[in-house]
Motif scaffolding. Structure first.
Motif, PDB file in Angstrom:
ATOM      1  N   LYS A 274       1.268  -0.754  -0.182  1.00 46.41           N
ATOM      2  CA  LYS A 274       0.434  -0.045   0.234  1.00 46.41           C
ATOM      3  C   LYS A 274       0.353   1.348   0.091  1.00 46.41           C
ATOM      4  O   LYS A 274       0.260   2.743  -0.877  1.00 46.41           O
ATOM      5  CB  LYS A 274      -0.863   0.022   1.417  1.00 46.41           C
ATOM      6  N   VAL A 275       2.495   0.561   0.575  1.00 43.83           N
ATOM      7  CA  VAL A 275       3.207   2.385   0.519  1.00 43.83           C
ATOM      8  C   VAL A 275       3.553   2.644  -0.196  1.00 43.83           C
ATOM      9  O   VAL A 275       3.892   3.605  -1.077  1.00 43.83           O
ATOM     10  CB  VAL A 275       3.843   2.347   2.245  1.00 43.83           C
ATOM     11  N   GLY A 276       4.528   1.281  -1.138  1.00 43.50           N
ATOM     12  CA  GLY A 276       4.830   2.059  -2.250  1.00 43.50           C
ATOM     13  C   GLY A 276       6.437   0.241  -2.452  1.00 43.50           C
ATOM     14  O   GLY A 276       6.086  -0.421  -2.172  1.00 43.50           O
ATOM     15  N   ASP A 277       6.741   1.124  -3.738  1.00 47.60           N
ATOM     16  CA  ASP A 277       7.915  -0.203  -4.012  1.00 47.60           C
ATOM     17  C   ASP A 277       9.285   0.123  -2.572  1.00 47.60           C
ATOM     18  O   ASP A 277       9.240   0.994  -1.973  1.00 47.60           O
ATOM     19  CB  ASP A 277       8.560  -0.008  -5.040  1.00 47.60           C
ATOM     20  N   PRO A 278       9.519  -0.934  -2.050  1.00 45.47           N
ATOM     21  CA  PRO A 278      10.701  -1.144  -1.749  1.00 45.47           C
ATOM     22  C   PRO A 278      11.897  -0.902  -2.011  1.00 45.47           C
ATOM     23  O   PRO A 278      12.128  -0.531  -3.548  1.00 45.47           O
ATOM     24  CB  PRO A 278      11.072  -2.489  -0.619  1.00 45.47           C
ATOM     25  N   PHE A 279      13.177  -0.572  -1.096  1.00 40.19           N
ATOM     26  CA  PHE A 279      14.134  -0.274  -1.513  1.00 40.19           C
ATOM     27  C   PHE A 279      15.107  -1.902  -2.571  1.00 40.19           C
ATOM     28  O   PHE A 279      14.938  -2.441  -2.064  1.00 40.19           O
ATOM     29  CB  PHE A 279      15.288   0.532  -0.628  1.00 40.19           C
ATOM     30  N   VAL A 280      15.706  -1.303  -2.960  1.00 38.50           N
ATOM     31  CA  VAL A 280      16.861  -2.231  -3.813  1.00 38.50           C
ATOM     32  C   VAL A 280      18.176  -2.160  -2.472  1.00 38.50           C
ATOM     33  O   VAL A 280      19.394  -1.029  -3.424  1.00 38.50           O
ATOM     34  CB  VAL A 280      17.182  -2.500  -5.605  1.00 38.50           C
ATOM     35  N   LEU A 281      18.239  -3.150  -2.127  1.00 34.51           N
ATOM     36  CA  LEU A 281      19.536  -3.061  -1.497  1.00 34.51           C
ATOM     37  C   LEU A 281      21.006  -3.098  -2.358  1.00 34.51           C
ATOM     38  O   LEU A 281      20.922  -3.751  -3.335  1.00 34.51           O
ATOM     39  CB  LEU A 281      19.884  -4.245  -0.434  1.00 34.51           C
TER      40      LEU A 281
END
Length: 293
Positions: A274-281
């Motif tokens: 719901k918040v968005g796409d996670p960061f790519v490490l």
């Protein structure tokens, strides 16, 4: 005897130097600013400019009555004591043993930067995990959600707005940090930008973490932890720039990557679908999505 008293009374008490009092005011105000968790490092040109402006303002605004009121050595020493007490209360980190100054050696994390000062005065966010607990927390392995044990609840609306506002700048900082490995390999690590450069987005990192982990009225242990990782990134960048060898620079860069991945791993736990796409490490091909809330 009366003659001696009159002779002593006729002597003029030497005026105290104004700049001494100004220095105490500047030091106290700087330390108060540090206490809120946001700080201009003392070696930053911005801090020097700001300090000069503050000094000029004090000289212009200080009335003559202030100087005349400090008419005796006793009064002056009393005012110095108050200022020194304020300095002592805000300078030293509050650890489990608050009565003593903790010697920072990265107790629980051998990879922690050794350039951190014992009073936390050369980091961006003074109130971090070390400031509160006096120890260095471990880096978080990619995909590990066991530490910290849980993430604080923050309304999804706040997380969405924070991510939209700060993600572009934070991502540019991540990309720049990752690119330093090439500069080190080419032997150009001495000429990289210092950690205080805005291109690294150190402060947007902190604002992003605050929006995901805290509120306007509370600061929790998870936010202190996130600030520690951000401060480590800042310190490691400067460690790269001042490294005595390429190997030392590569080691500092590796620690910076561990710190940024630890931070991103924490944030990803709060970035739901719901918040968005996670960061790519950095250097990791996949990310771990969390439970929706």
């Amino acid at each position: 005897r009366i003659h001696s008293i009159k002779k002593f009374a006729s002597k003029e008490i030497p005026a105290m130097k104004v700049y001494s009092f100004n220095k105490l005011l500047l030091l106290s105000s700087a330390l108060v600013e540090n206490a809120v968790g946001f700080f201009f490092p003392t070696f930053s040109p911005r801090f020097d400019d700001r300090r000069m402006m503050m000094s000029a303002d004090i000289k212009m605004q200080q009335p003559s009555s202030v100087v005349s009121s400090i008419s005796t050595r006793r009064q002056w020493y009393q005012q110095c004591s108050v200022a020194v007490a304020g300095v002592a209360m805000t300078t030293f980190p509050r650890s489990a043993a608050a009565e003593r100054l903790v010697e920072y050696q990265g107790e629980n994390n051998g990879g922690a930067s050794k350039s951190r000062r014992a009073d936390n005065s050369n980091v961006v966010f003074v109130q971090d995990h070390y400031y509160i607990f006096g120890t260095a927390p471990p880096f978080i392995p990619p995909g590990d959600m066991s530490y910290p044990e849980k993430m604080p609840f923050v309304p999804s609306k706040q997380r969405i707005e924070t991510l939209v506002k700060y993600r572009p700048r934070v991502q540019r900082g991540i990309d720049l940090l990752a690119s330093l490995q090439g500069e080190i390999a080419a032997g150009n690590y001495k000429s990289i930008l210092g950690g205080e450069a805005p291109e690294y987005s150190i402060r947007p990192f902190g604002l992003l973490a605050a929006g995901f982990l805290g509120s306007e009225t509370t600061v929790n242990n998870e936010l202190y932890l996130a600030r520690w990782y951000i401060n480590e990134i800042f310190l490691d960048i400067n460690d790269i720039k001042t490294a005595p060898s390429k190997d030392a620079a590569l080691a500092s860069h590796a620690n910076a990557i561990k710190a940024v991945n630890s931070l991103l791993g924490m944030l990803n736990r709060s970035i739901t679908s719901k918040v968005g796409d996670p960061f790519v490490l950095v250097g990791v091909g996949s990310v771990i999505q969390t439970d929706d809330n």
